[in-house]
Design a protein around this motif. Structure first.
Motif, PDB file in Angstrom:
ATOM      1  N   GLU A  46       0.836  -1.212   0.000  1.00 14.40           N
ATOM      2  CA  GLU A  46       0.000   0.000   0.000  1.00 14.40           C
ATOM      3  C   GLU A  46       0.866   1.256   0.000  1.00 14.40           C
ATOM      4  OE1 GLU A  46      -3.136   0.378  -0.432  1.00 14.40           O
ATOM      5  OE2 GLU A  46      -3.553  -1.775  -0.500  1.00 14.40           O
ATOM      6  N   ALA A  47       1.946   1.207   0.780  1.00 14.02           N
ATOM      7  CA  ALA A  47       2.830   2.382   0.855  1.00 14.02           C
ATOM      8  C   ALA A  47       3.507   2.634  -0.487  1.00 14.02           C
ATOM      9  CB  ALA A  47       3.870   2.170   1.949  1.00 14.02           C
ATOM     10  N   LEU A  48       3.931   1.551  -1.132  1.00 17.41           N
ATOM     11  CA  LEU A  48       4.577   1.706  -2.443  1.00 17.41           C
ATOM     12  C   LEU A  48       3.575   2.263  -3.455  1.00 17.41           C
ATOM     13  CD1 LEU A  48       6.931   1.315  -4.426  1.00 17.41           C
ATOM     14  CD2 LEU A  48       6.243  -1.084  -4.693  1.00 17.41           C
ATOM     15  N   ARG A  49       2.367   1.757  -3.381  1.00 18.01           N
ATOM     16  CA  ARG A  49       1.344   2.253  -4.308  1.00 18.01           C
ATOM     17  C   ARG A  49       1.109   3.745  -4.092  1.00 18.01           C
ATOM     18  NH1 ARG A  49      -3.902   3.210  -5.161  1.00 18.01           N
ATOM     19  NH2 ARG A  49      -4.714   2.596  -7.207  1.00 18.01           N
ATOM     20  N   ALA A  50       1.026   4.145  -2.812  1.00 23.65           N
ATOM     21  CA  ALA A  50       0.814   5.568  -2.502  1.00 23.65           C
ATOM     22  C   ALA A  50       1.949   6.424  -3.067  1.00 23.65           C
ATOM     23  CB  ALA A  50       0.708   5.765  -0.992  1.00 23.65           C
ATOM     24  N   ARG A  51       3.171   5.923  -2.955  1.00 25.94           N
ATOM     25  CA  ARG A  51       4.315   6.697  -3.469  1.00 25.94           C
ATOM     26  C   ARG A  51       4.271   6.781  -4.987  1.00 25.94           C
ATOM     27  NH1 ARG A  51       7.185   3.681   0.569  1.00 25.94           N
ATOM     28  NH2 ARG A  51       8.472   2.552  -0.916  1.00 25.94           N
ATOM     29  N   LEU A  52       3.846   5.696  -5.624  1.00 23.08           N
ATOM     30  CA  LEU A  52       3.753   5.727  -7.089  1.00 23.08           C
ATOM     31  C   LEU A  52       2.655   6.688  -7.554  1.00 23.08           C
ATOM     32  CD1 LEU A  52       4.186   1.914  -7.862  1.00 23.08           C
ATOM     33  CD2 LEU A  52       5.798   3.738  -8.437  1.00 23.08           C
ATOM     34  N   VAL A  53       1.534   6.664  -6.826  1.00 24.96           N
ATOM     35  CA  VAL A  53       0.443   7.590  -7.184  1.00 24.96           C
ATOM     36  C   VAL A  53       0.952   9.028  -7.110  1.00 24.96           C
ATOM     37  CG1 VAL A  53      -1.794   8.509  -6.426  1.00 24.96           C
ATOM     38  CG2 VAL A  53      -1.441   6.038  -6.521  1.00 24.96           C
ATOM     39  N   ARG A  54       1.650   9.337  -6.030  1.00 25.18           N
ATOM     40  CA  ARG A  54       2.162  10.712  -5.891  1.00 25.18           C
ATOM     41  C   ARG A  54       3.231  11.029  -6.931  1.00 25.18           C
ATOM     42  NH1 ARG A  54       0.703  13.620  -1.641  1.00 25.18           N
ATOM     43  NH2 ARG A  54       0.698  15.189  -3.251  1.00 25.18           N
ATOM     44  N   PHE A  55       4.030  10.012  -7.289  1.00 21.87           N
ATOM     45  CA  PHE A  55       5.020  10.223  -8.347  1.00 21.87           C
ATOM     46  C   PHE A  55       4.314  10.713  -9.621  1.00 21.87           C
ATOM     47  CE2 PHE A  55       6.539   8.166 -12.281  1.00 21.87           C
ATOM     48  CZ  PHE A  55       7.745   8.834 -12.464  1.00 21.87           C
ATOM     49  N   PHE A  56       3.245  10.018  -9.991  1.00 22.96           N
ATOM     50  CA  PHE A  56       2.532  10.406 -11.218  1.00 22.96           C
ATOM     51  C   PHE A  56       1.831  11.759 -11.037  1.00 22.96           C
ATOM     52  CE2 PHE A  56       2.757   5.735 -11.980  1.00 22.96           C
ATOM     53  CZ  PHE A  56       3.469   5.791 -13.166  1.00 22.96           C
ATOM     54  N   GLU A  57       1.318  11.978  -9.848  1.00 23.40           N
ATOM     55  CA  GLU A  57       0.690  13.283  -9.576  1.00 23.40           C
ATOM     56  C   GLU A  57       1.694  14.411  -9.736  1.00 23.40           C
ATOM     57  OE1 GLU A  57      -2.270  12.414  -6.076  1.00 23.40           O
ATOM     58  OE2 GLU A  57      -1.525  14.463  -5.980  1.00 23.40           O
ATOM     59  N   TRP A  58       2.867  14.224  -9.129  1.00 22.03           N
ATOM     60  CA  TRP A  58       3.885  15.281  -9.177  1.00 22.03           C
ATOM     61  C   TRP A  58       4.467  15.438 -10.575  1.00 22.03           C
ATOM     62  CZ3 TRP A  58       5.443  12.985  -3.940  1.00 22.03           C
ATOM     63  CH2 TRP A  58       4.837  13.721  -2.910  1.00 22.03           C
ATOM     64  N   THR A 108      -1.050   0.424 -13.427  1.00 25.89           N
ATOM     65  CA  THR A 108      -0.349  -0.092 -14.610  1.00 25.89           C
ATOM     66  C   THR A 108       1.053  -0.583 -14.221  1.00 25.89           C
ATOM     67  OG1 THR A 108      -1.557   1.478 -15.981  1.00 25.89           O
ATOM     68  CG2 THR A 108       0.411   0.491 -16.962  1.00 25.89           C
ATOM     69  N   VAL A 109       1.699   0.163 -13.342  1.00 28.37           N
ATOM     70  CA  VAL A 109       3.032  -0.249 -12.884  1.00 28.37           C
ATOM     71  C   VAL A 109       2.941  -1.614 -12.214  1.00 28.37           C
ATOM     72  CG1 VAL A 109       4.922   0.278 -11.281  1.00 28.37           C
ATOM     73  CG2 VAL A 109       3.875   2.115 -12.611  1.00 28.37           C
ATOM     74  N   PHE A 110       1.952  -1.771 -11.350  1.00 28.55           N
ATOM     75  CA  PHE A 110       1.827  -3.064 -10.656  1.00 28.55           C
ATOM     76  C   PHE A 110       1.458  -4.196 -11.627  1.00 28.55           C
ATOM     77  CE2 PHE A 110       1.504  -0.510  -6.726  1.00 28.55           C
ATOM     78  CZ  PHE A 110       2.498  -1.157  -6.006  1.00 28.55           C
ATOM     79  N   ASP A 111       0.627  -3.877 -12.602  1.00 26.97           N
ATOM     80  CA  ASP A 111       0.289  -4.910 -13.603  1.00 26.97           C
ATOM     81  C   ASP A 111       1.562  -5.417 -14.281  1.00 26.97           C
ATOM     82  OD1 ASP A 111      -2.333  -4.664 -13.031  1.00 26.97           O
ATOM     83  OD2 ASP A 111      -2.849  -3.411 -14.766  1.00 26.97           O
ATOM     84  N   ARG A 112       2.437  -4.464 -14.602  1.00 23.91           N
ATOM     85  CA  ARG A 112       3.673  -4.865 -15.306  1.00 23.91           C
ATOM     86  C   ARG A 112       4.629  -5.617 -14.378  1.00 23.91           C
ATOM     87  NH1 ARG A 112       4.823  -0.028 -19.609  1.00 23.91           N
ATOM     88  NH2 ARG A 112       2.689  -0.024 -20.422  1.00 23.91           N
TER      89      ARG A 112
END
Lengths: 194, 327
Positions: A30-42, A54-58
């Protein structure tokens, strides 16, 4: 069959995040997902959650294919960068279709058709969500935000001292509370918080 | 006193304001995604504080420009800014003693009409005498102080202290008669523009009700603009602002309603876009949009309106011009 492969890959992903504690691995996920979401947001992406998925799917696909991953978070960061670049090259593929997202369509329709009503709804939701906070938490938020630019630092420092925490700890605490409140208001406005 | 900061605070601000080169940015992203969960938490805090500084208008002009260009680029972020503004307003409101609500001053309910009412009621003969005396006293003081400016408006203004405010009355001149594009500047309480509070909440009194000074009043101006082909007549509409004005409500009258939704941009005389609205829905060929007064210095401005076509693309729909004067 495909589902069991995905489940298997997911279990492997969790093991890569924390082999000894499945619960901790879930939290890491969950924490990694949150960081990835913010990465894309930023990075200015309009659909950060989809891109994180999509990142997790890959990742799961690579794990399923037997790819050996040493550092899963670093690997995720690299994949995220590729996904970001692809989303810029071909935004249509990654753009959230409003037709496929009834919740988003609902929000958009409400806000464009009745901007005043949307504002009122947000306000009502804010009231409702603040109401879920206990009195002490509300007082903390009020004391933190009811200040002005001239005295803000001094006020917040005194507040931190009165709570026997450092100013940075107080800043983080308030940030978490604000994030909780924002999430509650968002869910409420989307209709899922009712 | 120095502010306690995070170890990476400067770096985080540079990241959020888009000041990092691509290589540095990528390395920083790798750190918060893969290595340093503490850094990620600090990022959230600094981001929140940047948003708060933007809402409170305490960013330097350079930072503000960077914030608007680098940060306010997605709908999600604009919503976060709106949420922060609403949350702060709401929390401040909770900390204020309830404001006694009174009737707004309108043409039907002005100080003059109240005084006139005293004369109309026979049972208030004494009141009539008192009112006459009061009028004499007010005018006498006015002349003594050297008030050679316009008359009644000032008296009404002083007779209605903050936070009691008149209701905004945008000019809606549908039949074409009367002055086109005229401005009505009125004081109106605005929920979203609650004024900044005095800083009298501190750590010691967190658990106690806090006595407050009277908050400074929030004043909203209103301006109706008409598409030039309707009623422009080459005149530039004027928006009169005072130092107390917190924002301006614009009512934009389109020549025709060709789109369902629109957005508006505020552009200064140098062609710089200084404010963008969210999506606006048109009603009867009219759009309502709010611009913060902080964006409006003395000078000429354009409001550029774009419509969203069926494919979701933007098309230029109308341009309006107005001039800001400061009093």
């Amino acid at each position: 069959m495909a589902d069991s492969v995905s489940q298997n890959s997911f279990e492997k992903l969790l093991a890569l995040l924390d082999a000894s504690d499945r619960e901790a691995a879930g939290a890491s996920y969950e924490a990694l997902r949150a960081r990835l979401v913010r990465f894309f947001e930023w990075r200015g992406c309009e659909t950060p959650e989809e891109l994180a998925d999509t990142v997790f799917d890959r990742l799961l696909k690579k794990i399923g294919e037997g790819e050996e991953i040493q550092n899963v978070t670093a690997y995720a960061a690299t994949v995220a960068r590729f996904v970001f670049k692809e989303s810029r090259r071909n935004p249509a593929v990654f753009a959230e279709s409003i037709d496929e997202n009834p919740a988003a369509a609902g929000i958009a329709a409400r806000e464009t058709a009745e901007p005043d009503a949307a504002g009122d709804r947000r306000f009502t939701c804010l009231e409702k969500c603040l109401g879920t906070f206990d009195a002490e938490t509300r007082r903390l938020l009020i004391a933190y935000y009811d200040t002005d630019e001239r005295t803000m630092i001094a006020t917040r420092k005194r507040l931190a001292e009165s709570l026997a925490v450092s100013l940075n700890t107080l800043r983080i605490r308030v940030c978490r509370l604000k994030s909780r409140l924002e999430g509650c208001v968002r869910d409420c406005c989307n209709g899922s918080g009712e | 006193m120095t502010q306690e900061t995070f170890k990476n605070e400067k770096e985080i601000r540079r990241f959020l304001l888009g000041e990092m080169a691509e290589e540095e940015r990528s390395a920083f992203e790798d750190r918060f995604i893969a290595e340093d969960s503490g850094l990620f938490e600090e990022l959230g805090v600094v981001e929140d504080e940047l948003i708060e500084a933007y809402v409170r208008e305490t960013l330097s002009p350079a930072e503000k420009t960077k914030f608007e260009r680098s940060f306010l680029t997605t709908e999600t972020r604009r919503r976060r800014v709106a949420f922060t503004r609403e949350m702060i307003d709401r929390l401040i409101a909770e900390n204020r003693p309830a404001v006694k609500k009174t009737e707004p001053v309108t043409a039907e309910n002005s100080v003059w009409n109240l005084l006139a009412g005293l004369f109309k009621r026979p049972s208030l003969a004494f009141g009539a005498g008192f009112a006459a005396l009061l009028i004499l006293l007010v005018f006498g003081l006015w002349f003594l102080i050297g008030g050679n400016r316009g008359g009644g408006g000032e008296i009404v203004k002083h007779a209605t202290p903050t936070p009691v405010a008149p209701t905004p009355t945008p000019v809606k001149n549908e039949n074409g008669a009367g002055p086109a594009n005229e401005t009505v500047v009125n004081a109106a309480p605005n929920r979203n523009e609650a004024s900044r509070p005095p800083a009298n909440v501190n750590a010691e009194n967190i658990n106690k009700p806090v006595p407050k000074e009277t908050p400074p009043r929030a004043v909203t101006a209103t301006l109706a603009l008409f598409a030039p082909t309707i009623r422009g007549e080459g005149r530039t509409s004027e928006l009169k602002l005072t130092n107390e004005t917190t924002g301006a409500n614009f009512e934009l009258h389109l020549e025709s309603q060709d789109y369902k939704t629109y957005r508006a941009e505020l552009v200064d005389a140098d062609g710089r876009t200084i404010y963008r609205s969210g999506k606006i829905n048109a009603r009867n060929s009219r759009l309502g949009v709010f611009f913060p007064a902080a964006k409006l210095k003395k000078g000429d401005y354009f409001v550029k309106v774009y419509g969203f076509n069926a494919a979701g693309g933007e098309e230029s729909a109308a341009d309006f011009q107005f001039r800001v004067t400061r009093q």
